[in-house]
Design a protein around this motif. Structure first.
Motif, short mmCIF file in Angstrom:
data_model
loop_
_atom_site.label_atom_id
_atom_site.label_comp_id
_atom_site.label_asym_id
_atom_site.label_seq_id
_atom_site.Cartn_x
_atom_site.Cartn_y
_atom_site.Cartn_z
N TRP A 1 0.83 -1.20 0.00
CA TRP A 1 0.00 0.00 0.00
C TRP A 1 0.88 1.26 0.00
N PHE B 1 -5.83 0.97 2.18
CA PHE B 1 -5.27 -0.33 2.53
C PHE B 1 -6.21 -1.44 2.04
N VAL C 1 -6.20 -1.92 -1.80
CA VAL C 1 -5.01 -2.66 -2.23
C VAL C 1 -5.16 -4.13 -1.87
#
Length: 99
Positions: free
Chosen positions: A54, A66, A69
């Motif tokens: 991330w 986060f 990703v």
């Protein structure tokens, strides 16, 4: 000096890079420092690995989360992405590893 980047394909072609602000956000938002990767347990923790990936992507898209990703990466892709991370961090050594 230009920031070192490495191409990676996730949801689309992206570039992993670790400018200082990415490392600062990694520490502030996830409590992870690159020096933590010397700890074998932390280095193998999926959340730690995801947080580092991330941080490597937010230079392109600062609002990337986060969780976003995490949904871009299949567990089977982790070895290939780890190799890409090794390329980015390959020029680092103990003396210049951020603390």
């Amino acid at each position: 000096m230009a920031i070192k980047t490495v191409d990676v394909v996730l949801d689309k072609e992206r570039k992993l890079a670790f400018p200082l602000m990415a490392l600062i956000r990694l520490k502030k938002e996830h409590g992870i420092q690159l020096a933590d990767l010397k700890d074998k347990e932390k280095a193998q923790d999926v959340e730690v690995i995801l947080a580092i990936i991330w941080a490597g992507l937010i230079h392109e898209e600062p609002e990337l989360t986060f969780e976003q990703v995490g949904y871009m990466i299949d567990i089977s892709e982790l070895p290939a992405i780890s190799e890409k991370l090794s390329v980015v961090f390959g020029s680092m050594n103990e003396k210049n590893l951020p603390k």
